[in-house]
Motif scaffolding. Sequence first.
Motif, PDB file in Angstrom:
ATOM      1  N   HIS A   3       0.829  -1.200   0.000  1.00  0.00           N
ATOM      2  CA  HIS A   3       0.000   0.000   0.000  1.00  0.00           C
ATOM      3  C   HIS A   3       0.858   1.242   0.000  1.00  0.00           C
ATOM      4  O   HIS A   3       0.700   2.128   0.818  1.00  0.00           O
ATOM      5  CB  HIS A   3      -0.946  -0.011   1.196  1.00  0.00           C
ATOM      6  CG  HIS A   3      -1.895  -1.157   1.135  1.00  0.00           C
ATOM      7  ND1 HIS A   3      -3.002  -1.144   0.317  1.00  0.00           N
ATOM      8  CD2 HIS A   3      -1.879  -2.350   1.748  1.00  0.00           C
ATOM      9  CE1 HIS A   3      -3.638  -2.299   0.439  1.00  0.00           C
ATOM     10  NE2 HIS A   3      -2.977  -3.055   1.299  1.00  0.00           N
ATOM     11  N   HIS A   4       1.819   1.221  -0.917  1.00  0.00           N
ATOM     12  CA  HIS A   4       2.699   2.379  -0.976  1.00  0.00           C
ATOM     13  C   HIS A   4       2.011   3.559  -1.644  1.00  0.00           C
ATOM     14  O   HIS A   4       1.309   3.405  -2.631  1.00  0.00           O
ATOM     15  CB  HIS A   4       3.964   2.031  -1.762  1.00  0.00           C
ATOM     16  CG  HIS A   4       4.866   1.115  -1.026  1.00  0.00           C
ATOM     17  ND1 HIS A   4       5.504   1.487   0.130  1.00  0.00           N
ATOM     18  CD2 HIS A   4       5.232  -0.159  -1.269  1.00  0.00           C
ATOM     19  CE1 HIS A   4       6.227   0.473   0.561  1.00  0.00           C
ATOM     20  NE2 HIS A   4       6.071  -0.547  -0.260  1.00  0.00           N
ATOM     21  N   TYR A   5       2.258   4.727  -1.096  1.00  0.00           N
ATOM     22  CA  TYR A   5       1.784   5.966  -1.694  1.00  0.00           C
ATOM     23  C   TYR A   5       2.988   6.892  -1.851  1.00  0.00           C
ATOM     24  O   TYR A   5       3.905   6.843  -1.043  1.00  0.00           O
ATOM     25  CB  TYR A   5       0.754   6.666  -0.798  1.00  0.00           C
ATOM     26  CG  TYR A   5      -0.568   5.947  -0.728  1.00  0.00           C
ATOM     27  CD1 TYR A   5      -1.652   6.395  -1.480  1.00  0.00           C
ATOM     28  CD2 TYR A   5      -0.735   4.840   0.091  1.00  0.00           C
ATOM     29  CE1 TYR A   5      -2.876   5.732  -1.420  1.00  0.00           C
ATOM     30  CE2 TYR A   5      -1.948   4.176   0.150  1.00  0.00           C
ATOM     31  CZ  TYR A   5      -3.014   4.632  -0.607  1.00  0.00           C
ATOM     32  OH  TYR A   5      -4.208   3.988  -0.556  1.00  0.00           O
ATOM     33  N   THR A   6       2.959   7.673  -2.919  1.00  0.00           N
ATOM     34  CA  THR A   6       4.008   8.693  -3.042  1.00  0.00           C
ATOM     35  C   THR A   6       3.370  10.041  -3.349  1.00  0.00           C
ATOM     36  O   THR A   6       2.253  10.120  -3.875  1.00  0.00           O
ATOM     37  CB  THR A   6       5.028   8.359  -4.151  1.00  0.00           C
ATOM     38  OG1 THR A   6       4.337   8.218  -5.393  1.00  0.00           O
ATOM     39  CG2 THR A   6       5.817   7.092  -3.832  1.00  0.00           C
ATOM     40  N   ASP A  22      -1.107   5.943  -5.732  1.00  0.00           N
ATOM     41  CA  ASP A  22      -0.848   4.652  -5.100  1.00  0.00           C
ATOM     42  C   ASP A  22       0.112   3.859  -5.985  1.00  0.00           C
ATOM     43  O   ASP A  22       0.529   4.342  -7.050  1.00  0.00           O
ATOM     44  CB  ASP A  22      -2.161   3.899  -4.824  1.00  0.00           C
ATOM     45  CG  ASP A  22      -2.883   3.482  -6.097  1.00  0.00           C
ATOM     46  OD1 ASP A  22      -2.253   3.443  -7.180  1.00  0.00           O
ATOM     47  OD2 ASP A  22      -4.088   3.192  -6.017  1.00  0.00           O
ATOM     48  N   CYS A  23       0.436   2.630  -5.559  1.00  0.00           N
ATOM     49  CA  CYS A  23       1.481   1.892  -6.277  1.00  0.00           C
ATOM     50  C   CYS A  23       1.045   1.426  -7.658  1.00  0.00           C
ATOM     51  O   CYS A  23       1.873   1.016  -8.461  1.00  0.00           O
ATOM     52  CB  CYS A  23       1.983   0.723  -5.435  1.00  0.00           C
ATOM     53  SG  CYS A  23       0.663  -0.405  -5.012  1.00  0.00           S
ATOM     54  N   THR A  24      -0.247   1.552  -7.973  1.00  0.00           N
ATOM     55  CA  THR A  24      -0.674   1.218  -9.328  1.00  0.00           C
ATOM     56  C   THR A  24      -0.754   2.470 -10.208  1.00  0.00           C
ATOM     57  O   THR A  24      -1.186   2.401 -11.355  1.00  0.00           O
ATOM     58  CB  THR A  24      -2.060   0.525  -9.326  1.00  0.00           C
ATOM     59  OG1 THR A  24      -3.016   1.450  -8.791  1.00  0.00           O
ATOM     60  CG2 THR A  24      -2.057  -0.741  -8.481  1.00  0.00           C
ATOM     61  N   GLN A  28      -4.699   9.543  -5.869  1.00  0.00           N
ATOM     62  CA  GLN A  28      -5.498   9.443  -4.642  1.00  0.00           C
ATOM     63  C   GLN A  28      -5.884  10.818  -4.092  1.00  0.00           C
ATOM     64  O   GLN A  28      -6.849  10.955  -3.371  1.00  0.00           O
ATOM     65  CB  GLN A  28      -4.718   8.669  -3.571  1.00  0.00           C
ATOM     66  CG  GLN A  28      -4.405   7.241  -3.971  1.00  0.00           C
ATOM     67  CD  GLN A  28      -5.662   6.383  -4.068  1.00  0.00           C
ATOM     68  OE1 GLN A  28      -6.583   6.532  -3.275  1.00  0.00           O
ATOM     69  NE2 GLN A  28      -5.713   5.512  -5.056  1.00  0.00           N
ATOM     70  N   LEU A  61      -4.235  10.219   4.253  1.00  0.00           N
ATOM     71  CA  LEU A  61      -3.307   9.850   3.174  1.00  0.00           C
ATOM     72  C   LEU A  61      -1.873  10.245   3.513  1.00  0.00           C
ATOM     73  O   LEU A  61      -0.934   9.529   3.204  1.00  0.00           O
ATOM     74  CB  LEU A  61      -3.701  10.567   1.888  1.00  0.00           C
ATOM     75  CG  LEU A  61      -4.718   9.908   0.973  1.00  0.00           C
ATOM     76  CD1 LEU A  61      -4.924  10.777  -0.261  1.00  0.00           C
ATOM     77  CD2 LEU A  61      -4.230   8.521   0.558  1.00  0.00           C
ATOM     78  N   GLN A  64       0.332   7.822   4.971  1.00  0.00           N
ATOM     79  CA  GLN A  64       0.721   6.643   4.192  1.00  0.00           C
ATOM     80  C   GLN A  64       1.747   6.946   3.116  1.00  0.00           C
ATOM     81  O   GLN A  64       2.121   6.066   2.348  1.00  0.00           O
ATOM     82  CB  GLN A  64      -0.533   6.043   3.543  1.00  0.00           C
ATOM     83  CG  GLN A  64      -1.560   5.614   4.575  1.00  0.00           C
ATOM     84  CD  GLN A  64      -2.809   5.073   3.902  1.00  0.00           C
ATOM     85  OE1 GLN A  64      -2.782   4.022   3.282  1.00  0.00           O
ATOM     86  NE2 GLN A  64      -3.896   5.815   4.004  1.00  0.00           N
ATOM     87  N   MET A 414       7.683   6.874  -6.897  1.00  0.00           N
ATOM     88  CA  MET A 414       7.216   5.482  -6.844  1.00  0.00           C
ATOM     89  C   MET A 414       8.270   4.543  -7.417  1.00  0.00           C
ATOM     90  O   MET A 414       8.534   3.477  -6.874  1.00  0.00           O
ATOM     91  CB  MET A 414       5.894   5.350  -7.601  1.00  0.00           C
ATOM     92  CG  MET A 414       5.184   4.025  -7.410  1.00  0.00           C
ATOM     93  SD  MET A 414       4.814   3.618  -5.678  1.00  0.00           S
ATOM     94  CE  MET A 414       3.363   4.639  -5.347  1.00  0.00           C
TER      95      MET A 414
END
Length: 422
Positions: A3-6, A22-24, A28, A61, A64, A414
């Motif tokens: 659940h990585h966020y940048t 998010d990582c995809t 967000q 957010l 995270q 990311m």
Amino acid sequence: ANHHYTLGIDFGTSGARAVVIDCTGVTQAEAKYAVTDDAFTQVITWENTLFNLIEQIPPRLRQQIDAIAIDGTSSTVLLCNATGTPVAPPLMYNDARGVTVLEQLKAIAPPNHTVLSATSSLAKLLWLSQQPTFADAKYFLHQADWLAFLLHGKLGISDYHNALKLGYDVEHFCYPAWLTKLAIAPLLPQILAPGTPVAEVTPEVATRFNLRRDCYVCAGTTDSIAAFLASGATSPGEAVTSLGSTMVLKLLSHTRVENSQYGIYSHRLGDLWLTGGASNTGGAVLQQFFSNAELQQLSLQIDPQQVSPFDYYPLLQPGDRFPVNDPHLLPRLEPRPDNSVEFLHGILESIARIECQGYQLLQQLGATSLIHIYTAGGGAVNTSWTAIRQRYFDLPIVASKDTEAAYGSALLAMRSINSNRN
Ligand code: ADP
């Protein structure tokens, strides 16, 4: 699943933005902060803008976010003292006071070098070194470097995108000897690859903004490279055409292409080179004749499969450099038909022709063959124009995945997480 966020933060020429992904790669959260040109000449505005953008991100957010990357306007620079306080107002990207040191610079740098322009970072540093405030200066930083410092507290660090116009040698990863022997050399920042983790946010910043203590800040990039990254282009042969006020072409290549005559140069992008050129033709000419609403309506009436008989070279004023290097090139918008649909068709067709000529030139000069074009800028939404352009290119032309530079910076952060984990 992870659940990585940048967080990507963009300081461009017309304001600042932040994007959390998010990582995809899904956005967000987004934040905007409009700033007038005048206010942006003060670092206190940069600081307030940066902090305001972070505060606009929902606290849930913020907790995270694993990594942050910041892009700034290329060649917007400043000098600061040992504790990071600017010793004078920053020099903005288009500040040409460096014109007074150009002759001096020509005597130092190799012929046709990218630093040989009145607005280059190096011209600015040389000019600054001749001002009284220089005595207090310890670090020369780009906008993105200083903003990152506000978060991680480290001074004297930059990236090789921002540092290209400072004279950094991206081929050999060092400052050239002609630069390191100058008296200003001790102020030059250490250069990292864009996206390299620099340091965690300071405890004060983590507490104040409710960020994780282990959230780290990466080496940044420039606003235009961040916008390129946002497009989704990653492979050699992939290009981004920006149809904004002017037309800018960028092509990912295995080979480095440089040609000062046409204003072509390359940025390093990992193992690849991002080569490109900028033409003075583009949307600004359209704006001279049509409102945005007219552009939309009239474009729908064009039959894009039909070749327009008009061979224009749309310019606001004489002169272009790429793909035609002629400082006296006259705007060509004649003959002008009475019918405005036909006139618009002729302009769009002609810009498409110039775009095609531009990519041909880049490839003739050695760039990797074009395989795919992403489109950004105000003209990207015009489907008739895309269809006209499609006649010139036998390859996919699609809209950029995203056109926000802040999104590109978030992607950069990311990728840094992903490469750290592997
Ligand atoms: P800038 O380079 O100033 O950031 P933008 O990317 O915002 O420019 O694009 C603005 C340009 O897009 C304007 O010059 C305008 O003429 C052009 N534009 C806006 N709408 C359309 C359209 N429907 N078709 C073609 N061009 C358009």
